[in-house]
Design an enzyme around this catalytic site. Structure first.
Site, mmCIF file in Angstrom:
data_model
loop_
_atom_site.group_PDB
_atom_site.id
_atom_site.type_symbol
_atom_site.label_atom_id
_atom_site.label_comp_id
_atom_site.label_asym_id
_atom_site.label_seq_id
_atom_site.Cartn_x
_atom_site.Cartn_y
_atom_site.Cartn_z
ATOM 1 N N GLY A 120 -90.634 26.227 -6.957
ATOM 2 C CA GLY A 120 -89.644 27.052 -6.271
ATOM 3 C C GLY A 120 -89.599 26.757 -4.782
ATOM 4 N N ALA A 127 -93.856 29.449 -7.284
ATOM 5 C CA ALA A 127 -93.649 30.840 -7.669
ATOM 6 C C ALA A 127 -94.968 31.592 -7.527
ATOM 7 C CB ALA A 127 -93.165 30.894 -9.111
#
Ligand SMILES: NC(=O)c1ccc[n+]([C@@H]2O[C@H](COP(=O)([O-])OP(=O)(O)OC[C@H]3O[C@@H](n4cnc5c(N)ncnc54)[C@H](O)[C@@H]3O)[C@@H](O)[C@H]2O)c1
Length: 693
Positions: free
Chosen positions: A105, A66
């Site tokens: 992510g 992220a």
């Protein structure tokens, strides 16, 4: 085709669309990257010439997680699940081409691709747990479907990377392509999928491995038990485990909902806030306002250490571990031999555990040179003194070093409490003198307090900070005062702990509260471990403290089998009726009637005076910023990361509450106790330590 946005590009190679991201430094999933991915996927799917899509990144890595700068801000669309849906629901197969690290992510996105190829040096991991979180974009539901629940548990709770070979073996990577040939390899792989008409393989639909684990709760029970110590107090590992359990027991979409619910709970909770704060604090701590990053440093090629005792040995190991030769000087042969024996034993133990080889042991020992002459330190670039904690001895050593050691070398002291300026005054070159306060065991503990004297030069400070990094430490720059940051705050706690056992609490009552708070041990267990007779001698003992009496009874801590606690042969501690009697007799003599002290009082009286001392340390500019104090306590004393350090903890309690409690307990805190004006000011303004600029 062509540029989709500033960081996303779509190109065609035959009937393969190449979706490439270029968002330095790590292709993090920023709003721009997410937006580019959604748009590029749409364009690639709509393009009739395209049969398959390769997702690849420019620069040094695949998507590495992220965008941490977005943390704590309202998320901007498109959100990650939308990106993932665009990939996973593509009617054309998507191949992730991985190099560098596919993290967090980034790995979750890769798990939404239908196939994954990687170069041998690539790594995959879900490190969210380290920030008190869980992979909240399907990672906990997809990973076990590929690698099985056991390996998924390991990955999500440790946050550690797995290398490409392991990832290939456990199914996470479908094919390894040659190093440096990722693009060509991924395109060839995509072409093969198309030619072989392979199905669109969605991880979400692969249930085989999770179904196999259904009805076997033992897997999870065992995992929790094995890791109980490591996970103690932390919410995130437990929540990660529950998500993997959900992946096993629930249909995919329900599992996703469960994961989302737990993710939000963690994200909004104090623990993750603390862990994210620490993440930034660890980066901040290196920044010194008046010592810019480009300050010239001194090359350190040879180190001298004086004293081969507890600290000197451990300190020397740090340098040998990174290939820097060390000359260790003692006064006599016997302590020198003993010190070298301890170092060798330490290395051999590490070799036995497989973390280094037998050849490493010899190599590192070979870098250590024993000596009985300070003159042998003449050509060292850095000398660290670790002799007895006595000002006269230290000044004598520094006076000699000043005459012996070449100009331009750093002269450092490992003193725990003593005034570095006074030590420096024994030399003609105080600007070259600094405190390098290691923590015991010095080869293990991560913290280094770098103590800046009044005259220490900027290049000596910059070199010390750089050197700390080189030997794998985290360094906090602090100023001169009794005990610096860590031990000064520890003393504030110790005063209260000692007072409370003379009011009616037993040592184990105090220790229990601090242990349950998350500290590795309480003050009395710690005293027993260190030895109660540090700085004590029978000749000078006045029997004036509990510690004096225990030492006189030869209850000197773990090493004598008894101290505040009684110890069995395995050094397990048991509350001791003997020391209980000593304490009660002491109180009777002083005319005190024991009272029951609540756990709340124990905690408040141990922790709040520490916070107050921390505030004074900030007032006096002994620490640069509150978060540096937190770094000291987390890395030097085992303060639980999930509580963010004492100053962060104070912010979570609320400074007005801290002040109110300090006032309430004021009469019991001792006649020397004063509330810090800074603490009172911040509290009255409704501010936090974090708001200090
Ligand atoms: N033990 C800890 O937990 C700890 C932690 C941080 C800092 N320190 C500090 O580190 C220093 C050393 O502590 P330690 O626990 O290693 O003590 P120690 O007693 O284990 O070792 C000190 C060693 O220094 C040697 N020595 C004394 N005077 C000397 C001299 N003039 N020349 C050469 N060698 C000499 C002694 O023979 C002894 O081996 C102290 O200043 C202490 O406050 C200790």
């Amino acid at each position: 085709m062509g540029a989709i946005n500033a960081v996303t590009d779509l190109a065609l190679d035959g009937d393969i669309a190449i979706l490439s991201l270029n968002s330095p430094p790590v292709n993090a999933l920023s709003q721009q990257v997410r937006d580019g991915l959604v748009k590029a996927m749409k364009a690639a799917v709509e393009n009739s010439a395209t049969k398959s899509i390769v997702l690849i990144c420019e620069g040094k890595t695949f998507i590495a997680g992220a965008d941490i700068t977005e943390f704590g801000k309202p998320p901007q669309p498109p959100l990650l699940p939308e990106v993932e849906a665009a990939i996973e629901n593509s009617p054309k197969p998507v191949v992730a081409a991985i190099h560098g690290t596919a993290l967090g992510g980034g790995l979750e996105v890769a798990l939404c691709c239908h196939y994954r190829v990687a170069v041998p040096s690539a790594k995959c991991g879900l490190p969210e747990v380290n920030l008190g979180l869980l992979p909240g974009a399907g990672g906990t539901q997809r990973l076990p479907r590929i690698v099985g629940p056991e390996q998924a548990l390991e990955m999500v709770t440790s946050g550690k990377h797995v290398d490409a070979k392991t990832a290939h073996a456990n199914g996470l990577i479908d094919e390894i392509v040659p190093e440096g040939e990722l693009r060509a390899g991924a395109i060839a792989y995509a072409k093969r999928i198309v030619a072989e008409k392979r199905p669109l393989r969605k991880v979400r639909d692969s249930n085989e491995k999770v179904v196999a684990a259904r009805g076997k709760p033992q897997i999870f029970a065992d995992f929790r038990k094995t890791n109980a110590r490591k996970f103690r107090g932390f919410l995130a590992p437990e929540y990660n485990i529950r998500c993997i359990e959900a992946a096993v027991n629930l249909p995919f979409d329900e599992g996703l909902k469960f994961e989302h619910k737990l993710f939000v709970e963690l994200l909004n909770g104090t623990q993750s806030a603390a862990q994210r704060y620490v993440f930034f604090a660890e980066r901040q701590v290196w920044k010194i306002p008046d010592v810019p990053e480009d300050t010239p440093t001194i090359p350190i090629k040879k180190v001298g250490v004086i004293g081969a005792g507890t600290m000197g040995g451990g300190i020397s190991m740090n340098f040998a571990n990174v290939g820097i030769p060390v000359t260790i000087v003692e006064m006599k042969q016997e302590p020198l031999d003993r010190g070298f024996g301890v170092i060798r034993k330490n290395y051999e133990r590490t070799a036995k555990s497989g973390r280094i080889t037998a050849a490493d042991v010899d190599k590192r020992m070979g870098l250590l040179t024993p000596s009985l002459k300070l003159e042998d330190l003449a050509d060292c670039d850095l000398v660290i003194e670790a002799v007895f904690e006595n000002m006269d001895v230290k000044k004598d050593v520094f006076g000699k070093l000043d005459r012996i050691v070449k100009q331009g070398a750093i002269l450092a002291t490992n003193t725990s409490y003593l005034n570095v300026n006074e030590i420096a005054s024994a030399t003609q070159r105080p600007e070259w003198v600094i405190g390098l306060h290691f923590f015991s065991p010095a080869n293990v503990m991560r913290l280094l307090e770098v103590v800046r004297g009044a005259k220490t030069s900027k290049q000596v400070i910059a070199t010390s900070m750089q050197l700390a990094k080189r030997i794998g430490k985290i360094a906090a720059l602090v100023g001169v005062c009794h005990g610096f940051v860590g031990n000064r705050m520890l003393a504030a706690r110790q005063t209260q702990a000692n007072a409370m056992i003379l009011e009616g609490a037993m040592p184990w009552d105090v220790d229990k509260v601090l242990y349950e708070f998350g500290m590795p041990m309480g003050p009395f267990a710690m005293a027993d471990l260190a030895g109660l007779d540090i700085g004590w001698s029978r000749e000078t003992s006045k029997g004036a403290t509990i510690r004096d009496v225990l030492c006189e009874m030869d209850r000197r801590g773990q090493k004598t089998g008894a101290g505040f606690y009684d110890y069995d042969a395995e050094r397990n501690a048991k509350p001791s009726p003997t020391s209980e009697k000593v304490i009660k007799d002491f109180m009777a003599k002083g005319g005190t009637t024991p009272r029951k002290i609540s756990e709340e009082e124990i905690l408040a009286r141990c922790i709040y005076p520490m916070i107050n001392e921390g505030a004074k340390i900030l007032e006096e500019k002994i620490a640069i910023r509150p978060s540096d104090i937190d770094i000291v306590w987390i890395n030097g004393y085992g303060w639980p990361v999930y509580r963010g350090g004492p100053m962060f903890y104070a912010d979570t309690v609320g400074l007005t509450n801290v002040v109110a409690k300090l006032k309430e307990y004021g009469p019991k805190l001792g006649s020397d106790f004063r509330i810090s004006p800074l603490l009172e000011k911040l509290a009255s303004e409704g501010k936090r330590f974090q708001d200090m600029k």
